[in-house]
Design an enzyme around this catalytic site. Structure first.
Site, PDB file in Angstrom:
ATOM      1  N   ARG A  63       5.002 -17.037 -25.994  1.00 47.03           N
ATOM      2  CA  ARG A  63       5.186 -16.413 -24.670  1.00 47.03           C
ATOM      3  C   ARG A  63       4.690 -17.354 -23.574  1.00 47.03           C
ATOM      4  O   ARG A  63       5.163 -17.335 -22.439  1.00 47.03           O
ATOM      5  CB  ARG A  63       4.475 -15.053 -24.596  1.00 47.03           C
ATOM      6  CG  ARG A  63       4.622 -14.374 -23.237  1.00 47.03           C
ATOM      7  CD  ARG A  63       4.400 -12.866 -23.276  1.00 47.03           C
ATOM      8  NE  ARG A  63       3.217 -12.470 -23.993  1.00 47.03           N
ATOM      9  CZ  ARG A  63       1.958 -12.606 -23.548  1.00 47.03           C
ATOM     10  NH1 ARG A  63       1.721 -13.136 -22.364  1.00 47.03           N
ATOM     11  NH2 ARG A  63       0.945 -12.212 -24.286  1.00 47.03           N
ATOM     12  N   TYR A 104      24.327 -10.640  -6.244  1.00 47.73           N
ATOM     13  CA  TYR A 104      24.602  -9.890  -7.470  1.00 47.73           C
ATOM     14  C   TYR A 104      23.926  -8.511  -7.336  1.00 47.73           C
ATOM     15  O   TYR A 104      22.748  -8.432  -6.967  1.00 47.73           O
ATOM     16  CB  TYR A 104      24.053 -10.680  -8.661  1.00 47.73           C
ATOM     17  CG  TYR A 104      24.139  -9.938  -9.961  1.00 47.73           C
ATOM     18  CD1 TYR A 104      25.347  -9.407 -10.403  1.00 47.73           C
ATOM     19  CD2 TYR A 104      23.011  -9.743 -10.750  1.00 47.73           C
ATOM     20  CE1 TYR A 104      25.423  -8.714 -11.596  1.00 47.73           C
ATOM     21  CE2 TYR A 104      23.081  -9.061 -11.949  1.00 47.73           C
ATOM     22  CZ  TYR A 104      24.291  -8.541 -12.360  1.00 47.73           C
ATOM     23  OH  TYR A 104      24.362  -7.841 -13.541  1.00 47.73           O
ATOM     24  N   ASP A 159      20.061 -18.977  -5.449  1.00 48.30           N
ATOM     25  CA  ASP A 159      20.708 -18.638  -6.716  1.00 48.30           C
ATOM     26  C   ASP A 159      21.953 -19.519  -6.817  1.00 48.30           C
ATOM     27  O   ASP A 159      22.925 -19.349  -6.078  1.00 48.30           O
ATOM     28  CB  ASP A 159      21.061 -17.142  -6.741  1.00 48.30           C
ATOM     29  CG  ASP A 159      21.631 -16.717  -8.096  1.00 48.30           C
ATOM     30  OD1 ASP A 159      22.235 -17.560  -8.779  1.00 48.30           O
ATOM     31  OD2 ASP A 159      21.506 -15.527  -8.443  1.00 48.30           O
ATOM     32  N   LYS A 186      25.740 -17.721 -17.614  1.00 45.17           N
ATOM     33  CA  LYS A 186      27.053 -18.071 -17.049  1.00 45.17           C
ATOM     34  C   LYS A 186      27.418 -19.528 -17.381  1.00 45.17           C
ATOM     35  O   LYS A 186      27.440 -19.882 -18.527  1.00 45.17           O
ATOM     36  CB  LYS A 186      27.036 -17.817 -15.541  1.00 45.17           C
ATOM     37  CG  LYS A 186      26.322 -16.538 -15.112  1.00 45.17           C
ATOM     38  CD  LYS A 186      26.928 -15.284 -15.694  1.00 45.17           C
ATOM     39  CE  LYS A 186      26.149 -14.074 -15.195  1.00 45.17           C
ATOM     40  NZ  LYS A 186      26.275 -12.919 -16.063  1.00 45.17           N
TER      41      LYS A 186
END
Ligand code: LCS
Length: 394
Positions: free
Chosen positions: A59, A112, A184, A209
């Site tokens: 993590r 988005y 972004d 993407k």
């Protein structure tokens, strides 16, 4: 190994990666281990105090994840990368690190959908103020600033309107206001746009993407202009738990090797398709950064090295006609997401941007009839013939 001197296409294949030291494996090994053994108790303590930079727990850090972070940071021209489990995890990490009670964010309105609803429905509960504006006119950013503005958040080209924001101008405004500029860059990928070179502080991706490109992984990435910004977000990410899994990171390392090949192929088809769509009698309008009719065509030419592979259009006959086309395509797939090797078609108002509600969508310029097309790497003639037969069904 650093590849700063090589061309982008070469860096996609090699950046952040070297043959493994144990057996010389050419592909980065998947360190599928949640934890890392210490030689003795002193070494364990040194790793936790920061005196020894070795790995301790996935993590917090993992060698496969680190290879991907170096790779994307190099492609973006940034100081460091921070990989996350999803694009939304990258976005929530930025917000949770730099926003808080009494802080304000100015964001592109047409982002988005869940990015907007995360601010409007969740961050608001912790005392964060958000203002959404059309950032394609940077004056709107300037006007929305407040004394407590901590972040300027720009999605360019925006999902799904493909509106474009002047990153260099937004960076200047952010600098003068003492705020950070976050971009972004999902719709472009670093092949087409490098926001840090234009003055952005943080670049983020849904690697789901174009970067991964095969519609088989969800993942996110933050690239920072300084090591300090990465370190601040790393602390928050570790606490919130949105770390990428090493196997997922390895899949993205495999996908990114063909980033330049895929985006160039899909873009070549997109340029032809957008021009043909604009002439089609059943089309009301087409929005594509490579068309002269795009309101920010000149800015796109200056800021992006190519117009990309995302096209939005509206049919004469609005939503009903759009549904007919989406139901009739056979090679393109009716599905959300974008940037995969396969062409995808979807309806933002009822799918990706449904959570925003009709008022916010109207303000952001997302009309009910807008259809979004993510152009894939199939043969151009096949993509076109498929779409044209669907248009004939209207
Ligand atoms: N940023 C942009 C511009 C996006 O398009 C998406 C997802 C995200 C961030 C979030 O990334 P994720 O957590 O899904 O990896 N966009 C989607 C879309 O347009 N259709 O489905 C997902």
């Amino acid at each position: 190994m650093k590849h700063a001197a090589v061309k982008f296409d070469t860096a996609c294949i090699h950046a952040g990666q070297a043959p493994d030291k144990l057996f010389g494996g050419v592909s980065v090994p998947i360190f599928q281990s949640s934890t890392f053994a210490f030689e003795d108790a002193d070494q364990g303590a040194a790793r936790f105090s920061g005196k020894d930079s070795g790995y301790k727990y996935t993590r917090i850090g993992n060698p496969t994840n680190a290879a991907l972070e170096s790779c994307i940071a190099e492609l973006e021209g940034g100081a460091a990368g921070l990989a996350t489990a999803t694009g939304m995890s990258a976005i929530s990490t930025v917000f949770m690190t730099f926003l808080g009670a009494g802080k304000h964010i100015v964001s592109t309105g047409s982002v988005y959908g869940p990015t907007r609803t995360l601010l409007e429905n969740e961050l608001v509960r912790f005392g964060v103020e958000s203002t959404f504006v059309d950032t394609s006119d940077v004056e709107n950013i300037q006007k929305a600033l407040k004394s407590n503005t901590a972040l300027i958040y720009v999605e360019t080209p925006a999902n799904p309107t493909l509106s474009i924001t002047d990153i260099a101008a937004a960076a200047k405004i952010a600098k003068e206001a003492g705020a950070l500029l976050v971009v972004d860059n999902t719709f472009c990928s670093p092949l087409l746009q490098k926001p840090i070179e234009l003055g952005a502080d943080i670049v983020l991706h849904s690697m789901t993407k174009f970067i991964n490109g095969h519609s088989d992984v969800v993942a996110g990435m933050l690239v920072t202009s300084t090591l300090e910004l990465r370190s601040k977000m790393h602390k928050v990410l570790c606490q919130m738990g949105g770390t990428i899994d090493p196997h997922q990171a390895w899949l993205v390392l495999r996908g990114v090797k063909t980033l330049a090949l895929r985006v160039k192929a899909a873009q070549a088809s997109s340029i032809l398709l957008a021009e043909e769509l604009e002439k089609h009698p059943k089309i009301e309008w087409v929005k594509y950064p490579g068309l002269k009719s795009h309101p920010q065509y000149e800015l796109a030419k200056r800021q992006m090295s190519g117009p990309g592979a995302m096209i939005s259009f509206e049919l004469k006959g609005g939503v009903k006609a759009g549904k007919t086309v989406m139901d009739a395509v056979r090679i393109s797939t009716l599905a959300v997401s974008l940037g995969g090797i396969e062409s995808l078609i979807q309806h933002p108002a009822s799918m990706t941007h449904a959570s925003m509600g009709p008022k916010a969508r109207a303000e952001a310029g997302i009309s009910d009839g807008l259809v979004r097309f993510s152009v894939g790497c199939e043969d151009y003639e096949d993509i076109k013939a498929d779409l044209w037969q669907a248009l004939d069904k209207i």
